[in-house]
Scaffold this active site. Structure first.
Site, PDB file in Angstrom:
ATOM      1  CG  HIS A 107      -1.991   0.916   1.539  1.00 15.63           C
ATOM      2  ND1 HIS A 107      -1.636   2.479   1.655  1.00 15.63           N
ATOM      3  CD2 HIS A 107      -3.109   1.212   1.031  1.00 15.63           C
ATOM      4  CE1 HIS A 107      -2.444   3.328   2.030  1.00 15.63           C
ATOM      5  NE2 HIS A 107      -3.077   2.799   1.162  1.00 15.63           N
ATOM      6  CD  GLU A 110      -2.698   3.197  -3.610  1.00 14.59           C
ATOM      7  OE1 GLU A 110      -3.077   3.823  -3.945  1.00 14.59           O
ATOM      8  OE2 GLU A 110      -2.665   1.638  -3.006  1.00 14.59           O
ATOM      9  CG  HIS A 111       0.090   6.522  -0.601  1.00 14.05           C
ATOM     10  ND1 HIS A 111      -0.318   7.353   0.092  1.00 14.05           N
ATOM     11  CD2 HIS A 111      -1.037   4.848   0.459  1.00 14.05           C
ATOM     12  CE1 HIS A 111      -2.016   6.689   0.698  1.00 14.05           C
ATOM     13  NE2 HIS A 111      -2.159   6.060   0.523  1.00 14.05           N
ATOM     14  CD  GLU A 180       1.833   9.506  -0.224  1.00 11.70           C
ATOM     15  OE1 GLU A 180       0.801   9.912  -0.404  1.00 11.70           O
ATOM     16  OE2 GLU A 180       2.408  11.189  -0.462  1.00 11.70           O
ATOM     17  CD  GLU A 187      -5.263   5.726   2.947  1.00 10.69           C
ATOM     18  OE1 GLU A 187      -5.686   4.665   1.998  1.00 10.69           O
ATOM     19  OE2 GLU A 187      -4.408   6.260   1.858  1.00 10.69           O
TER      20      GLU A 187
END
Length: 496
Positions: A107, A110-111, A180, A187
């Site tokens: 994940h 992906e960021h 990030e 998130e």
């Protein structure tokens, strides 16, 4: 002689009389039938079986071409009319390929996808997207990661070039990683407030406890805070190999061109990994529950789930039919659910038992989860949970051909609706190639659906749901939600 004739006439009259009595008796319903009509009302008219639409009448024959490059990367395309194309790179590298120490890496990558490469800065990538009108995106699931771009047909080479660069040469600057990191932590806090996502994360954690499939996609806070550039690079080196990648084009694409572009841009990707890759093995399903009581919330959110079937199971389509039989309903639909063929949604709509009820089936490579999610006021929890379990268990005993044919038609419509657009088609092709090793056409799927009978649904339901352990995850004002022992006892009917 005359007396004999009179005797014959008399016998004939007696015969006619008896025949008339028998005729009247046949026409007149029995006393038992009259009593049943008074108590139960007249029998309803016979239900007409919904028509089965042959796949050949419904689906055009659209060819999906697949070519394997020298380094094992598969290139697949499905050309369609229009001037827009979706180009994507699917990687068999979701969160289930992580361990406890690096959970959250897929994940995190992906960021970092569009934060710059060794060839292009983040600003250059954003400028290219703005100038061409391209839409770049990425997402991660428990089994796969997908990078894709939707572009005009003339920009297909540009899309392949940018996506290939992102996958092979991410810059991964420490300052960008730290930036990030903060975004991902925010998130995580938002996910905890999205109660449906929280419930499903907890379902996986319970059902597949202690395994990679039970871990969250985002990962724990401690991992997000400590992951560094070396961790991300190691994950790419191990998992981003040719045998685990699929390049997909859908829409305004030409297969030969896509193969040449992919070969040129991804030719340096290793064919296989030298490291040992583990998906954690088939997880052991553990029946249990977790209850996060928050009395200040207006509604409770909960889900029941049973261990289900993997993608490649011969009965996987029967589970799709079972999902359609249970149905889904939302309060925004109003009273329309009162006319639903699904008894579950009909009762919920008529009695206002929930804000939302949704059946689901989530398959994986070696297992799956089947169940129902619901959101409701705390006062409705006892009756709502009883109705949900009653209808789940009913699948084992009371399913007829009319119900099944109706559900099959709904599955077909839903499936075609999900494939509306080049992006959805590309996602479907990529997932299937990584999951099945081939592309299952809509026509083949529909033919498999048409072969399902009521007996098949009852058989599959009996094997998966009848007297089986379940998992429950719940959050909110759940004080009236029945305890686990009571829920477990409702997984079967006593029938003698």
């Amino acid at each position: 002689m005359l007396s004999a004739l009179r005797g014959c006439h008399h016998g004939a009259r007696m015969f006619e009389t008896r025949r008339f009595v028998r005729s009247v008796a046949k026409q007149r319903p029995s006393l038992l039938s009259e009593i049943k009509n008074v108590i139960l009302g007249p029998e309803p008219a016979p239900v007409v079986l919904p028509p089965s639409i042959p796949a050949s009448d419904l689906l055009p024959s659209i060819e999906t071409k697949v070519t394997t490059l020298k380094n094992n990367i598969r290139v697949a395309s499905q050309a369609q009319h229009g001037d827009v194309a979706t180009i994507g790179i699917w990687v068999n590298a979701g969160s289930r390929y992580e361990n406890a120490e690096n959970n959250g890496t897929a994940h995190f990558l992906e960021h970092m996808a569009f934060k710059g490469t060794s060839n292009r800065s983040q600003g250059e990538i954003e400028s290219i997207a703005e100038n061409s009108g391209a839409i770049f995106n990425a997402y991660t699931s428990r089994e796969h990661t997908f990078y894709f771009a939707t572009v005009l047909k003339n920009d297909v080479p540009l899309a392949v070039e940018i996506l290939s660069d992102i996958v092979q040469n991410p810059l991964l600057k420490p300052e960008l990683i730290d930036s990030e990191r903060a975004t991902i932590l925010e998130e995580m806090a938002e996910v905890d407030l999205q109660h449906q996502e929280l419930v499903f994360d907890k379902l996986h954690e319970l059902a597949f406890r202690g395994t990679s499939l039970g871990r969250s996609i985002i990962g724990p806070t401690v991992n997000v805070q400590r992951l560094q550039r070396a961790d991300l690079q190691a994950f790419i080196k191990t998992h981003y190999t040719g045998d685990r990648m699929v390049v997909v084009g859908s829409g305004a694409v030409e297969h030969e061109q896509l193969c040449k572009l992919a070969s040129a841009a991804l030719g340096d990707v290793p064919a296989t990994s030298t490291a040992l890759i583990s998906d954690g093995g088939k997880p052991f399903f553990i029946g249990s529950d977790v209850r996060m009581r928050e009395d200040d919330m207006s509604h409770a959110h909960f889900a029941f789930a049973f261990e289900a079937l993997p993608w490649k199971s011969a009965d996987i389509n029967a589970l799709s039919v079972m999902v359609a039989l249970l149905g889904s309903w939302d309060s925004a639909m109003g009273k329309t659910g009162a006319n639903s063929a699904s008894k579950l949604t009909r009762i919920v709509a008529e009695e206002g038992l929930a804000e939302k009820v949704m059946s689901f089936n989530t398959p994986y490579a070696d297992t799956g989860l089947f169940g129902v999610y619901a959101s409701a006021k705390y006062s409705d929890l006892p009756e709502l949970s009883w109705v949900i379990q009653e209808e789940i268990t009913r699948l084992c005993y009371e399913v007829d051909e009319v119900d099944v044919q109706r559900a099959i038609n709904q599955v077909k419509t839903s499936h075609l609706g999900r494939l509306d657009g080049s992006q959805r088609v590309a996602e479907d092709i990529g997932r299937q190639l990584l999951t099945y090793g081939r592309y299952v056409t809509d026509k083949e799927m529909f033919q498999r659906l048409d072969s399902i009978k009521a007996a098949d649904v009852r058989r599959v339901a009996m094997s998966l749901l009848n007297d089986r352990d379940l998992v429950l995850a719940a959050v909110g004002p759940i004080v009236k939600l029945p305890d686990y022992a009571k829920l477990r006892r409702r997984t079967y009917w006593l029938r003698y």
